[in-house]
Design a protein around this motif. Structure first.
Motif, PDB file in Angstrom:
ATOM      1  N   ILE A   1      -9.718   0.827  -9.508  1.00 63.05           N
ATOM      2  CA  ILE A   1      -9.985   0.149  -8.542  1.00 63.05           C
ATOM      3  C   ILE A   1      -9.732  -1.543  -9.051  1.00 63.05           C
ATOM      4  N   ALA A   2     -10.113  -1.745 -10.252  1.00 61.33           N
ATOM      5  CA  ALA A   2     -10.243  -3.099 -10.924  1.00 61.33           C
ATOM      6  C   ALA A   2      -8.747  -3.563 -10.824  1.00 61.33           C
ATOM      7  N   THR A   3      -7.876  -2.453 -11.456  1.00 58.63           N
ATOM      8  CA  THR A   3      -6.298  -2.679 -11.720  1.00 58.63           C
ATOM      9  C   THR A   3      -5.689  -2.839 -10.290  1.00 58.63           C
ATOM     10  N   LEU A   4      -6.022  -2.282  -9.286  1.00 56.10           N
ATOM     11  CA  LEU A   4      -5.616  -2.190  -7.889  1.00 56.10           C
ATOM     12  C   LEU A   4      -5.826  -3.611  -7.256  1.00 56.10           C
ATOM     13  N   ARG A   5      -7.100  -4.059  -7.433  1.00 56.10           N
ATOM     14  CA  ARG A   5      -7.394  -5.287  -6.903  1.00 56.10           C
ATOM     15  C   ARG A   5      -6.732  -6.230  -7.528  1.00 56.10           C
ATOM     16  N   GLU A   6      -6.745  -6.428  -8.691  1.00 56.17           N
ATOM     17  CA  GLU A   6      -6.067  -7.378  -9.480  1.00 56.17           C
ATOM     18  C   GLU A   6      -4.562  -7.439  -9.114  1.00 56.17           C
ATOM     19  N   GLU A   7      -3.862  -6.405  -8.915  1.00 56.81           N
ATOM     20  CA  GLU A   7      -2.373  -6.233  -8.503  1.00 56.81           C
ATOM     21  C   GLU A   7      -2.343  -6.802  -6.987  1.00 56.81           C
ATOM     22  N   PHE A   8      -3.347  -6.583  -6.142  1.00 59.71           N
ATOM     23  CA  PHE A   8      -3.316  -6.880  -5.007  1.00 59.71           C
ATOM     24  C   PHE A   8      -3.633  -8.413  -4.748  1.00 59.71           C
ATOM     25  N   MET A   9      -4.394  -8.961  -5.426  1.00 58.06           N
ATOM     26  CA  MET A   9      -4.633 -10.370  -5.368  1.00 58.06           C
ATOM     27  C   MET A   9      -3.400 -11.284  -5.939  1.00 58.06           C
ATOM     28  N   ASP A  10      -2.813 -10.520  -7.023  1.00 55.74           N
ATOM     29  CA  ASP A  10      -1.573 -11.349  -7.533  1.00 55.74           C
ATOM     30  C   ASP A  10      -0.603 -11.062  -6.599  1.00 55.74           C
TER      31      ASP A  10
ATOM     32  N   PHE B   1       0.844  -1.371  -0.102  1.00 55.97           N
ATOM     33  CA  PHE B   1      -0.125   0.017   0.010  1.00 55.97           C
ATOM     34  C   PHE B   1       0.758   1.296  -0.087  1.00 55.97           C
ATOM     35  N   ALA B   2       2.154   1.292   0.787  1.00 56.91           N
ATOM     36  CA  ALA B   2       2.839   2.372   0.784  1.00 56.91           C
ATOM     37  C   ALA B   2       3.449   2.723  -0.733  1.00 56.91           C
ATOM     38  N   GLU B   3       3.849   1.796  -1.502  1.00 54.08           N
ATOM     39  CA  GLU B   3       4.160   1.963  -2.858  1.00 54.08           C
ATOM     40  C   GLU B   3       3.128   2.482  -3.669  1.00 54.08           C
ATOM     41  N   ARG B   4       1.965   2.616  -3.439  1.00 51.99           N
ATOM     42  CA  ARG B   4       0.992   2.952  -4.187  1.00 51.99           C
ATOM     43  C   ARG B   4       0.456   4.305  -3.567  1.00 51.99           C
ATOM     44  N   ARG B   5       1.050   4.899  -2.347  1.00 49.63           N
ATOM     45  CA  ARG B   5       0.567   6.012  -1.695  1.00 49.63           C
ATOM     46  C   ARG B   5      -0.996   5.859  -1.056  1.00 49.63           C
TER      47      ARG B   5
ATOM     48  N   ILE C   1      -8.136   4.898  -0.415  1.00 44.08           N
ATOM     49  CA  ILE C   1      -7.452   4.715  -1.962  1.00 44.08           C
ATOM     50  C   ILE C   1      -7.980   6.146  -2.583  1.00 44.08           C
ATOM     51  N   PRO C   2      -7.022   6.665  -3.025  1.00 45.15           N
ATOM     52  CA  PRO C   2      -7.259   7.832  -3.837  1.00 45.15           C
ATOM     53  C   PRO C   2      -8.324   7.686  -4.940  1.00 45.15           C
ATOM     54  N   ALA C   3      -9.260   8.569  -5.150  1.00 45.59           N
ATOM     55  CA  ALA C   3     -10.506   8.415  -6.076  1.00 45.59           C
ATOM     56  C   ALA C   3     -10.055   8.108  -7.212  1.00 45.59           C
ATOM     57  N   ASP C   4      -8.821   8.828  -7.748  1.00 46.37           N
ATOM     58  CA  ASP C   4      -8.496   8.518  -9.371  1.00 46.37           C
ATOM     59  C   ASP C   4      -7.757   7.043  -9.460  1.00 46.37           C
ATOM     60  N   THR C   5      -7.669   6.154  -8.572  1.00 50.66           N
ATOM     61  CA  THR C   5      -7.282   4.921  -8.670  1.00 50.66           C
ATOM     62  C   THR C   5      -8.331   4.085  -9.658  1.00 50.66           C
TER      63      THR C   5
END
Length: 179
Positions: free
Chosen positions: A154-163, A115-119, A148-152
């Motif tokens: 979410i689908a990409t973040l969720r996929e990165e997090f799950m991976d 999470f820190a890497e993604r601010r 989570i910043p509103a401009d993130t």
């Protein structure tokens, strides 16, 4: 016209025994203040608390002046600090993160690093260990709230997090925070 609230953060730790929460909260109330938010738990054999106390500047001063005696009488180590109202998380979406895995060192650090890497700010976190049903395997669970910043995307973040979690053999969920 809105009134400006004043706050005191109190951190207390000491040997656990019945009546601590009662005595601590009564002292705050008797000095004209209110516990607005808190986390209290027993970690090992130690009672640990962090409280956000709201009051007028002079009633907070009374609480501050009472803390040395409270520390002595309750056998606690107490630290306090004045603070202001929390800045509203403008542009932040509250999401809940739940992770369960076989217990091993580094889980919290790995999640915090992701999470820190993604601010992305970790706003609240609780962890626990327990024995798995039937096998007794040592397990570790984390529940956190992140902003989570509103401009993130979410689908990409969720996929990165799950991976990321799959790579660490962590069973994880990232979903909108329920009210």
């Amino acid at each position: 016209m809105a009134t400006h609230k004043t706050y005191l953060v109190i951190s207390a730790i000491g040997a656990d025994h019945p009546g601590l929460v009662n005595d601590l909260s009564r002292s705050i109330l008797e000095h004209g203040c209110n516990i607005e938010d808190s986390r209290m738990t027993v970690l090992g054999g130690e009672f640990a608390a962090i409280l956000l106390v709201e009051g007028k500047w002079n009633t907070l001063a009374k609480v501050e002046n009472a803390l040395p005696e409270l520390q002595r009488s309750l056998d606690l180590t107490i630290v306090c600090k004045r603070t202001g109202a929390r800045a509203q998380g403008e542009g932040k979406l509250p999401y809940a993160v739940d992770v369960i895995a076989m217990d091993h060192p580094g889980i919290v650090n790995n999640l915090a690093g992701f999470f820190a890497e993604r601010r992305i700010n970790i706003e609240d976190m609780a962890t626990t260990t327990y024995a798995a049903a039937h096998t007794g395997t040592p397990m570790f669970a984390v529940h956190m709230t992140v902003g989570i910043p509103a401009d993130t995307h979410i689908a990409t973040l969720r996929e990165e997090f799950m991976d990321y979690c799959d790579g660490l053999n962590l069973d994880a969920v990232l979903e909108p925070q329920k009210a």
